[in-house]
Motif scaffolding. Structure first.
Motif, PDB file in Angstrom:
ATOM      1  N   LYS A   1     -52.372 -57.420  47.188  1.00  0.00           N
ATOM      2  CA  LYS A   1     -53.592 -58.038  47.724  1.00  0.00           C
ATOM      3  C   LYS A   1     -54.343 -58.806  46.641  1.00  0.00           C
ATOM      4  O   LYS A   1     -55.096 -59.735  46.949  1.00  0.00           O
ATOM      5  N   LEU A   2     -54.148 -58.420  45.377  1.00  0.00           N
ATOM      6  CA  LEU A   2     -54.774 -59.155  44.280  1.00  0.00           C
ATOM      7  C   LEU A   2     -54.227 -60.574  44.209  1.00  0.00           C
ATOM      8  O   LEU A   2     -54.983 -61.537  44.063  1.00  0.00           O
ATOM      9  N   PHE A   3     -52.911 -60.702  44.327  1.00  0.00           N
ATOM     10  CA  PHE A   3     -52.323 -62.042  44.353  1.00  0.00           C
ATOM     11  C   PHE A   3     -52.760 -62.801  45.603  1.00  0.00           C
ATOM     12  O   PHE A   3     -53.032 -64.000  45.548  1.00  0.00           O
ATOM     13  N   THR A   4     -52.832 -62.103  46.727  1.00  0.00           N
ATOM     14  CA  THR A   4     -53.267 -62.742  47.978  1.00  0.00           C
ATOM     15  C   THR A   4     -54.683 -63.283  47.834  1.00  0.00           C
ATOM     16  O   THR A   4     -54.979 -64.390  48.303  1.00  0.00           O
ATOM     17  N   LEU A   5     -55.537 -62.529  47.180  1.00  0.00           N
ATOM     18  CA  LEU A   5     -56.915 -62.969  46.957  1.00  0.00           C
ATOM     19  C   LEU A   5     -56.933 -64.285  46.166  1.00  0.00           C
ATOM     20  O   LEU A   5     -57.606 -65.253  46.547  1.00  0.00           O
ATOM     21  N   PHE A   6     -56.162 -64.345  45.077  1.00  0.00           N
ATOM     22  CA  PHE A   6     -56.071 -65.579  44.292  1.00  0.00           C
ATOM     23  C   PHE A   6     -55.435 -66.700  45.122  1.00  0.00           C
ATOM     24  O   PHE A   6     -55.904 -67.838  45.090  1.00  0.00           O
ATOM     25  N   ARG A   7     -54.379 -66.370  45.846  1.00  0.00           N
ATOM     26  CA  ARG A   7     -53.679 -67.387  46.641  1.00  0.00           C
ATOM     27  C   ARG A   7     -54.611 -68.032  47.658  1.00  0.00           C
ATOM     28  O   ARG A   7     -54.685 -69.257  47.769  1.00  0.00           O
TER      29      ARG A   7
END
Length: 194
Positions: free
Chosen positions: A123-129
């Motif tokens: 979800k951390l990558f999703t947040l940045f994405r």
């Protein structure tokens, strides 16, 4: 501002240790020692290492949201905000050279362990994405916004991995310049922000 609680200290110490040593290599005793509390007091706050991991992931999500919100307020335009993302590599270069990207290393480790929390860490990558896609959309690059976001994430993760391998600060700076140059080459529509 209120003082951080023992719970907060435990989560902060675990976050640091998980980043520097890895989740699997960090024990309850390591975290208790870092916070200088007894194991009994430690167990009052957390019964399992997975509970701590959940709290660490939530802490990272909260800190990332706060950072993105600050960039929204401080960035003159979407392009300047994207540059803020690129410059994370430079600002955090010492830690990245020593330990890699905190998001990438955690996601990779949890995937290798096939840990139940791997989707939560992603979800951390999703947040940045999603945030980056929003910036590219605001630039008028709506059709390719997600592709550009993923490309930039991939570039930054590649730089972090190689920076850890080679411990080369000049490489990090050069690659950040190349990412900024790539951003400059994007064809921004007339109705987009310049």
């Amino acid at each position: 501002m209120p003082q951080p609680s023992t719970h907060d200290h435990i989560v902060a110490a675990a976050d640091d240790l998980f980043y520097r040593r890895g989740f699997d290599a960090t024990s309850f005793a390591d975290i208790a020692e870092a916070v200088s509390i007894s194991r009994g007091n430690f167990y009052y706050h957390f019964k399992t290492k997975d509970e701590i991991l959940d709290a660490v992931i939530q802490r990272r999500l909260d800190k990332t949201r706060a950072m993105l919100d600050a960039w929204e307020k401080d960035g003159a335009d979407p392009k300047a905000r994207i540059v803020s993302f690129i410059e994370i590599l430079i600002r955090n270069r010492t830690d990245i050279m020593a330990h890699g990207c905190p998001v990438g290393t955690l996601c990779a480790e949890l995937s290798k362990l096939d840990h139940a929390a791997k989707a939560d860490a992603a979800k951390l990558f999703t947040l940045f994405r999603e945030w980056l896609a929003g910036q590219f959309t605001a630039l008028g690059l709506t059709q390719d916004a997600d592709c550009h976001a993923m490309h930039l994430l991939a570039m930054s993760q590649g730089v972090a991995a190689l920076a850890t391998a080679f411990r080369d600060e000049i490489y990090i700076r050069d690659e950040a310049d190349r990412m900024r140059d790539w951003l400059d080459t994007l064809s921004i529509p007339e109705n987009g922000v310049h």
